[in-house]
Design an enzyme around this catalytic site. Structure first.
Site, PDB file in Angstrom:
ATOM      1  N   ARG A  38       9.222  -9.954   2.151  1.00 35.11           N
ATOM      2  CA  ARG A  38       7.958 -10.550   2.596  1.00 35.11           C
ATOM      3  C   ARG A  38       7.835 -12.006   2.157  1.00 35.11           C
ATOM      4  O   ARG A  38       7.213 -12.805   2.848  1.00 35.11           O
ATOM      5  CB  ARG A  38       6.782  -9.733   2.078  1.00 35.11           C
ATOM      6  N   LYS A 202       4.047  13.837  12.765  1.00 35.73           N
ATOM      7  CA  LYS A 202       2.864  14.511  13.291  1.00 35.73           C
ATOM      8  C   LYS A 202       2.332  13.959  14.599  1.00 35.73           C
ATOM      9  O   LYS A 202       2.299  12.748  14.803  1.00 35.73           O
ATOM     10  CB  LYS A 202       1.741  14.391  12.252  1.00 35.73           C
ATOM     11  N   GLY A 355       6.662   0.455   9.550  1.00 37.66           N
ATOM     12  CA  GLY A 355       6.673   1.691   8.774  1.00 37.66           C
ATOM     13  C   GLY A 355       8.027   2.370   8.748  1.00 37.66           C
ATOM     14  O   GLY A 355       9.058   1.722   8.592  1.00 37.66           O
ATOM     15  N   GLY A 378       0.511   0.056   9.627  1.00 40.15           N
ATOM     16  CA  GLY A 378      -0.794   0.421  10.190  1.00 40.15           C
ATOM     17  C   GLY A 378      -1.198  -0.515  11.308  1.00 40.15           C
ATOM     18  O   GLY A 378      -1.697  -0.088  12.357  1.00 40.15           O
TER      19      GLY A 378
END
Ligand code: AMP
Length: 398
Positions: A38, A202, A355, A378
């Site tokens: 980063r 999921k 992610g 996110g």
């Protein structure tokens, strides 16, 4: 949401105090940064601003200090390492108030081209509540605002949104510009055929992504743990595979929605199964979709992987979020590897949502071959859901 935002290249910078929101939320161990990607990612924007003679005031959050001063979450190690990476001192405004007397005095001393880093913005309890007083304090340090933290663009905080209300100019840096160009353009204005590949554990995590992408894609490919809920909805047996009983009806509706919209929705036609969830479990390939009692699906099967790879080859734009199986176990990584390989070899614009998928692609060594790997987990999911990101919406349109 308009994606056509002004960037640092569109504005006058000489002598201007630029407050730059970065994502320096890096992992630390014993005060040492264990992954500096980063920091490296932030360098092009910082160098450009420096080179144009701006006074560069960097800010970021780190971790979740919840409005308290937590010395172990100080940005001091970031200032030190960033100085080394830039070959120029990044002065650390060691101010527990973030914008207190010390920080103000340090800004006063800055010359054109100097760089300063403020303390962790989440040491202030107002930050995550987007309260006006801290937004005003941040704005009081600068003439212009630059947002280059895509990872927090889905949050309306003082340092991402509030501050823009009190400064006349708010633009994006190179990192956000790249996210808008590739992730944004891919979703809003894709070159067709447009294929989306969704996997991961999921269905419930990606309900809105599935729903939104069905409005946009030509083909939707489903793999990973979520595929068993879809297979069950079509009457196949799934043994002990991961399933969300309360989402079976939803999965059925999505398959019907795809039909009604003329979207090709692909589900696995074979699976790699095992009798336990473990790295040393014996992998067995099923003949078709059905999985016997006592077995669980841990990867898409080889026939499915070939079909998915073929579909990727035909595409001009591919977005991928979520692995095709339990890629962390070598015996169940083939499906994820095949899809990653097809994307890596493709001439299409290939975009990886942040992610786990980003981690999988990098871990498997295909990172360099992709057009774009999103830096926000996110934030990139919310983008795929079609939600307006407050940190992007707050920037000036072109
Ligand atoms: P997500 O964060 O939703 O993208 O999920 C990623 C996780 O899903 C990874 O850790 C995978 O190991 C896991 N996963 C993928 N396929 C399966 C599966 N068939 N059964 C259980 N977990 C899975």
């Amino acid at each position: 949401m308009s994606l056509n935002k002004n960037t640092i290249e569109d504005i006058e910078l000489k002598g201007k105090k630029a407050l730059v929101r970065c994502d320096f939320n890096v992992p630390l161990k014993d005060g040492k940064i264990t992954d500096e990607n980063r920091l490296i990612g932030a360098i092009p924007t910082i160098k450009y601003l420096m080179g144009k003679g701006a006074k560069v005031i960097l800010c970021s959050h780190m971790g979740k200090p919840k409005g308290e001063v937590k010395p172990e979450l100080s940005l001091a190690p970031v200032a030190k390492r960033l100085s080394e990476l830039l070959g120029k001192e990044v002065v650390f405004a060691a101010d527990d108030n973030v914008v207190g007397e010390k920080a103000k005095a340090s800004v006063e001393k800055m010359k054109d081209g100097d760089i300063l880093l403020l303390e962790n913005t989440r040491f202030r309890k107002e930050e995550t509540k987007n309260e006006e007083n801290f937004s005003k304090e941040l704005a009081s340090l600068a003439d212009i605002f630059v947002n280059d933290a895509f990872g927090t663009a889905h949050r309306a905080h003082c340092s991402t949104v509030g501050v823009t209300e009190f400064l006349p100019v708010s633009v994006c840096g190179y990192l956000i510009q790249k996210e808008l160009k590739f992730l944004g353009e891919a979703v809003e204005n894709p070159v067709r055929p447009f294929v989306a590949i969704l996997g991961g554990a999921k269905v419930s995590d990606k309900i809105n992504v599935i729903n939104n992408l069905l409005e946009k894609v030509d083909t939707l490919i489903i793999g990973g743990g979520m595929s068993y809920t879809f297979l069950k909805s079509q009457g196949f047996t799934i043994g002990n595979s991961l399933v969300e009983e309360d989402k079976v009806e939803y999965a059925k509706e999505m398959i019907e929605k795809a039909k009604a919209k003329g979207v090709k929705l692909l589900l696995p036609i074979d699976n790699v199964v095992a009798d336990k969830f473990a790295a040393d479990a014996n992998p067995i390939i099923t003949e078709n979709q059905n999985i016997k009692e006592g077995y669980m699906g841990l990867d898409i099967g080889p026939k499915t992987a070939t079909i998915y790879a073929e579909e990727v080859k035909k595409a001009k734009t591919v977005i991928w979020n979520g692995p095709m199986g339990v890629f962390e176990f070598d015996n169940f990584a083939s499906g994820t590897i095949e899809v990653a390989k097809a994307m890596a070899e493709s001439e299409a614009t290939t975009v990886i949502g942040g992610g786990d998928s980003a981690a999988a692609v990098n871990q498997l060594g295909f990172g360099e071959e992709m057009t774009h790997i999103s830096t926000g987990g996110g934030a990139s999911l919310e983008f795929l859901e079609g939600i307006e990101l407050p940190g992007i919406a707050a920037l000036n349109d072109k």
